[in-house]
Design a protein around this motif. Sequence first.
Motif, PDB file in Angstrom:
ATOM      1  N   ASN A   1       0.779  -1.236  -0.134  1.00 38.38           N
ATOM      2  CA  ASN A   1      -0.017   0.057  -0.042  1.00 38.38           C
ATOM      3  C   ASN A   1       0.948   1.281   0.072  1.00 38.38           C
ATOM      4  N   GLU A   2       1.905   1.234   0.673  1.00 42.27           N
ATOM      5  CA  GLU A   2       2.856   2.400   0.684  1.00 42.27           C
ATOM      6  C   GLU A   2       3.398   2.474  -0.795  1.00 42.27           C
ATOM      7  N   LEU A   3       4.107   1.435  -1.186  1.00 45.58           N
ATOM      8  CA  LEU A   3       4.679   1.574  -2.736  1.00 45.58           C
ATOM      9  C   LEU A   3       3.498   2.106  -3.665  1.00 45.58           C
ATOM     10  N   VAL A   4       2.318   1.680  -3.486  1.00 40.44           N
ATOM     11  CA  VAL A   4       1.282   1.898  -4.526  1.00 40.44           C
ATOM     12  C   VAL A   4       1.242   3.413  -4.418  1.00 40.44           C
ATOM     13  N   GLU A   5       1.037   3.982  -3.315  1.00 37.23           N
ATOM     14  CA  GLU A   5       0.737   5.500  -2.921  1.00 37.23           C
ATOM     15  C   GLU A   5       2.093   6.251  -3.441  1.00 37.23           C
ATOM     16  N   GLU A   6       3.236   5.957  -3.209  1.00 35.85           N
ATOM     17  CA  GLU A   6       4.336   6.597  -3.668  1.00 35.85           C
ATOM     18  C   GLU A   6       4.747   6.206  -5.196  1.00 35.85           C
ATOM     19  N   HIS A   7       4.291   5.220  -5.599  1.00 42.87           N
ATOM     20  CA  HIS A   7       4.514   5.057  -7.047  1.00 42.87           C
ATOM     21  C   HIS A   7       3.201   4.722  -8.030  1.00 42.87           C
ATOM     22  N   THR A   8       2.145   5.510  -7.880  1.00 43.66           N
ATOM     23  CA  THR A   8       0.756   5.530  -8.253  1.00 43.66           C
ATOM     24  C   THR A   8       1.030   5.102  -9.907  1.00 43.66           C
ATOM     25  N   LYS A   9       1.998   6.006 -10.407  1.00 43.15           N
ATOM     26  CA  LYS A   9       2.146   6.292 -11.890  1.00 43.15           C
ATOM     27  C   LYS A   9       2.869   5.283 -12.498  1.00 43.15           C
ATOM     28  N   ASP A  10       4.109   5.042 -11.631  1.00 42.76           N
ATOM     29  CA  ASP A  10       5.254   4.140 -12.045  1.00 42.76           C
ATOM     30  C   ASP A  10       5.546   2.959 -11.201  1.00 42.76           C
ATOM     31  N   PHE A  11       4.355   2.261 -10.742  1.00 41.36           N
ATOM     32  CA  PHE A  11       4.628   1.070  -9.867  1.00 41.36           C
ATOM     33  C   PHE A  11       5.412  -0.055 -10.649  1.00 41.36           C
ATOM     34  N   GLU A  12       4.859  -0.386 -11.682  1.00 35.60           N
ATOM     35  CA  GLU A  12       5.860  -1.685 -12.352  1.00 35.60           C
ATOM     36  C   GLU A  12       7.150  -1.030 -12.758  1.00 35.60           C
ATOM     37  N   ALA A  13       7.209   0.068 -13.370  1.00 37.49           N
ATOM     38  CA  ALA A  13       8.614   0.617 -13.774  1.00 37.49           C
ATOM     39  C   ALA A  13       9.484   0.691 -12.861  1.00 37.49           C
ATOM     40  N   PHE A  14       8.933   1.188 -11.385  1.00 36.03           N
ATOM     41  CA  PHE A  14       9.677   1.285 -10.390  1.00 36.03           C
ATOM     42  C   PHE A  14      10.310  -0.147  -9.965  1.00 36.03           C
ATOM     43  N   LEU A  15       9.525  -1.011  -9.887  1.00 35.12           N
ATOM     44  CA  LEU A  15       9.806  -2.369  -9.679  1.00 35.12           C
ATOM     45  C   LEU A  15      10.773  -3.097 -10.476  1.00 35.12           C
TER      46      LEU A  15
END
Length: 245
Positions: free
Chosen positions: A215-229
């Motif tokens: 939930n923290e990651l989704v909040e911080e990376h709403t737009k680039d969740f997959e790219a960030f991972l």
Amino acid sequence: MEEEMIKIKNLKKSYGNKRILNDISLNAGKGEVIAVLGKNGAGKTTLFKVLLGLAKKSEGEIAVLGQPDYTDSLRKEIGFCMSIPVFYEHLNAIENMSIECEYYKLDKSNICSVLRAVGLDPYNNEPVKKYSFGMRQRLQFAECCIKNPPIIIMDEPFNGLDPKGIVKLKNTIRNMANGEKTILISSHILSEIKQAATRIIVIAKGTIVLDRYVNELVEEHTKDFEAFLIKKMEGYDETQTYRFD
Ligand code: ADP
């Protein structure tokens, strides 16, 4: 703080001269669904195999349900779905499940309901050798569920499932955890992981480079969740300067 089910401290694992896992530390609590992410060859399966007693650690400490290292008594307590399921190929689903129940001294009267729950027809008399890969995945999951284990380890469980099977498995994983179980799951399907997992760890170069709540990651990376991972899986560290030539 949740009850601790798995404790891994400074785990190292080498095959010959090749270091695969280099200083892995991880505590997993009750109710957590932890996605273990990493590129092919990152060491996810190796980590699972060490936890399951299928491969020997080189160094470090592991405690599962408070027991140091893997012993036979943990066999019933850890359910697993590995990438290549093994069955009695000439037997049907019920017969395979019956053998599992006899081995673990489990109640056989639940077999049909568990098979139905994973989307298999208990009255299908075909031997398992005729099953598709997706059906084999489902049967493996049924064998895992019938033990009702407090810990479940799943290596690429979405592989081979049809879209309906993926949605069903994802929901089942979330419901099973529900404060009761600890689930470790590896997958490359990040969209499913985002919904199924409560926590994500990323392994790169043999170590954990990310350990965060979803939930923290989704909040911080709403737009680039997959790219960030994906960047994390490449071992990308934002504190360093990179040149992408
Ligand atoms: P992942 O599951 O993340 O794709 P694995 O844990 O399967 O990665 O593999 C990590 C590395 O360990 C790979 O380089 C693989 O070749 C190596 N490896 C896995 N099993 C063995 C083995 N039994 N003997 C030697 N090397 C192995």
